[in-house]
Design a protein around this motif. Sequence first.
Motif, PDB file in Angstrom:
ATOM      1  N   LEU A  85      -0.859  -0.535   1.122  1.00  0.00           N
ATOM      2  CA  LEU A  85      -0.130  -0.533   2.385  1.00  0.00           C
ATOM      3  C   LEU A  85       1.349  -0.866   2.229  1.00  0.00           C
ATOM      4  CD1 LEU A  85      -2.779  -2.303   4.628  1.00  0.00           C
ATOM      5  CD2 LEU A  85      -2.252   0.127   4.533  1.00  0.00           C
ATOM      6  N   GLY A  86       1.808  -1.113   1.003  1.00  0.00           N
ATOM      7  CA  GLY A  86       3.228  -1.316   0.765  1.00  0.00           C
ATOM      8  C   GLY A  86       3.648  -2.739   0.485  1.00  0.00           C
ATOM      9  N   LEU A  87       2.790  -3.544  -0.082  1.00  0.00           N
ATOM     10  CA  LEU A  87       3.143  -4.926  -0.412  1.00  0.00           C
ATOM     11  C   LEU A  87       4.116  -4.948  -1.583  1.00  0.00           C
ATOM     12  CD1 LEU A  87       2.550  -8.016  -0.067  1.00  0.00           C
ATOM     13  CD2 LEU A  87       0.836  -7.722  -1.844  1.00  0.00           C
ATOM     14  N   GLN A  88       5.221  -5.665  -1.382  1.00  0.00           N
ATOM     15  CA  GLN A  88       6.207  -5.858  -2.443  1.00  0.00           C
ATOM     16  C   GLN A  88       6.450  -7.351  -2.592  1.00  0.00           C
ATOM     17  OE1 GLN A  88       9.623  -3.695  -1.197  1.00  0.00           O
ATOM     18  NE2 GLN A  88       8.643  -1.707  -1.350  1.00  0.00           N
ATOM     19  N   TYR A  89       6.534  -7.816  -3.813  1.00  0.00           N
ATOM     20  CA  TYR A  89       6.719  -9.236  -4.054  1.00  0.00           C
ATOM     21  C   TYR A  89       7.684  -9.432  -5.206  1.00  0.00           C
ATOM     22  CZ  TYR A  89       3.122  -8.080  -7.477  1.00  0.00           C
ATOM     23  OH  TYR A  89       2.416  -7.488  -8.477  1.00  0.00           O
ATOM     24  N   ASP A  90       8.351 -10.598  -5.205  1.00  0.00           N
ATOM     25  CA  ASP A  90       9.346 -10.899  -6.234  1.00  0.00           C
ATOM     26  C   ASP A  90       8.715 -11.413  -7.522  1.00  0.00           C
ATOM     27  OD1 ASP A  90      11.272 -10.138  -4.457  1.00  0.00           O
ATOM     28  OD2 ASP A  90      11.858 -12.167  -3.908  1.00  0.00           O
ATOM     29  N   SER A  91       7.672 -12.237  -7.395  1.00  0.00           N
ATOM     30  CA  SER A  91       7.037 -12.808  -8.582  1.00  0.00           C
ATOM     31  C   SER A  91       5.557 -13.027  -8.304  1.00  0.00           C
ATOM     32  CB  SER A  91       7.706 -14.131  -8.960  1.00  0.00           C
ATOM     33  OG  SER A  91       7.446 -15.095  -7.970  1.00  0.00           O
ATOM     34  N   ILE A  92       4.818 -13.273  -9.365  1.00  0.00           N
ATOM     35  CA  ILE A  92       3.394 -13.552  -9.222  1.00  0.00           C
ATOM     36  C   ILE A  92       3.196 -14.869  -8.461  1.00  0.00           C
ATOM     37  CG2 ILE A  92       1.277 -14.085 -10.512  1.00  0.00           C
ATOM     38  CD1 ILE A  92       2.002 -11.173 -10.632  1.00  0.00           C
ATOM     39  N   GLY A  93       4.079 -15.817  -8.661  1.00  0.00           N
ATOM     40  CA  GLY A  93       3.990 -17.092  -7.949  1.00  0.00           C
ATOM     41  C   GLY A  93       4.102 -16.911  -6.442  1.00  0.00           C
ATOM     42  N   SER A  94       5.010 -16.050  -6.004  1.00  0.00           N
ATOM     43  CA  SER A  94       5.142 -15.815  -4.566  1.00  0.00           C
ATOM     44  C   SER A  94       3.928 -15.075  -4.016  1.00  0.00           C
ATOM     45  CB  SER A  94       6.421 -15.039  -4.260  1.00  0.00           C
ATOM     46  OG  SER A  94       6.409 -13.772  -4.856  1.00  0.00           O
ATOM     47  N   LEU A  95       3.328 -14.218  -4.826  1.00  0.00           N
ATOM     48  CA  LEU A  95       2.120 -13.519  -4.399  1.00  0.00           C
ATOM     49  C   LEU A  95       0.950 -14.495  -4.261  1.00  0.00           C
ATOM     50  CD1 LEU A  95       0.809 -10.759  -3.807  1.00  0.00           C
ATOM     51  CD2 LEU A  95       0.202 -10.670  -6.231  1.00  0.00           C
ATOM     52  N   VAL A  96       0.800 -15.390  -5.226  1.00  0.00           N
ATOM     53  CA  VAL A  96      -0.263 -16.399  -5.153  1.00  0.00           C
ATOM     54  C   VAL A  96      -0.015 -17.317  -3.962  1.00  0.00           C
ATOM     55  CG1 VAL A  96      -1.249 -18.402  -6.336  1.00  0.00           C
ATOM     56  CG2 VAL A  96      -0.821 -16.288  -7.600  1.00  0.00           C
TER      57      VAL A  96
END
Length: 109
Positions: free
Chosen positions: A35-46
């Motif tokens: 659906l278009g998820l964008q994140y800066d780092s794995i930490g922000s995703l977690v």
Amino acid sequence: MFNINKVKTIVICLSIVLIILFAIMFFEFFTLKLLGLQYDSIGSLVYFFVLYLLLEIPLSLIVGAIPKALKSVGIIQFSKGLLSFLLDTGLTFALINSLDIFMTHIKID
């Protein structure tokens, strides 16, 4: 004192719960990625998924109680059905949208 069987039971139960939560997080990650998820780092995703989980559990309990309360008062006839689906879908949409707005390192297009 120290019972090894109790420790084994606790470790096994925690492992099962963590595996289930990880599987749910993994499935939701791929769904949101489509659906278009964008994140800066794995930490922000977690951090996103931890916040989602911590907010979703109490809100889900409240939203799940609304149809049951309406049924017990006699406003609706069934506590499951379209109303429950709409409330659960609305909760998920509102929660993901709120996290998207307030978290600067996560963007959902």
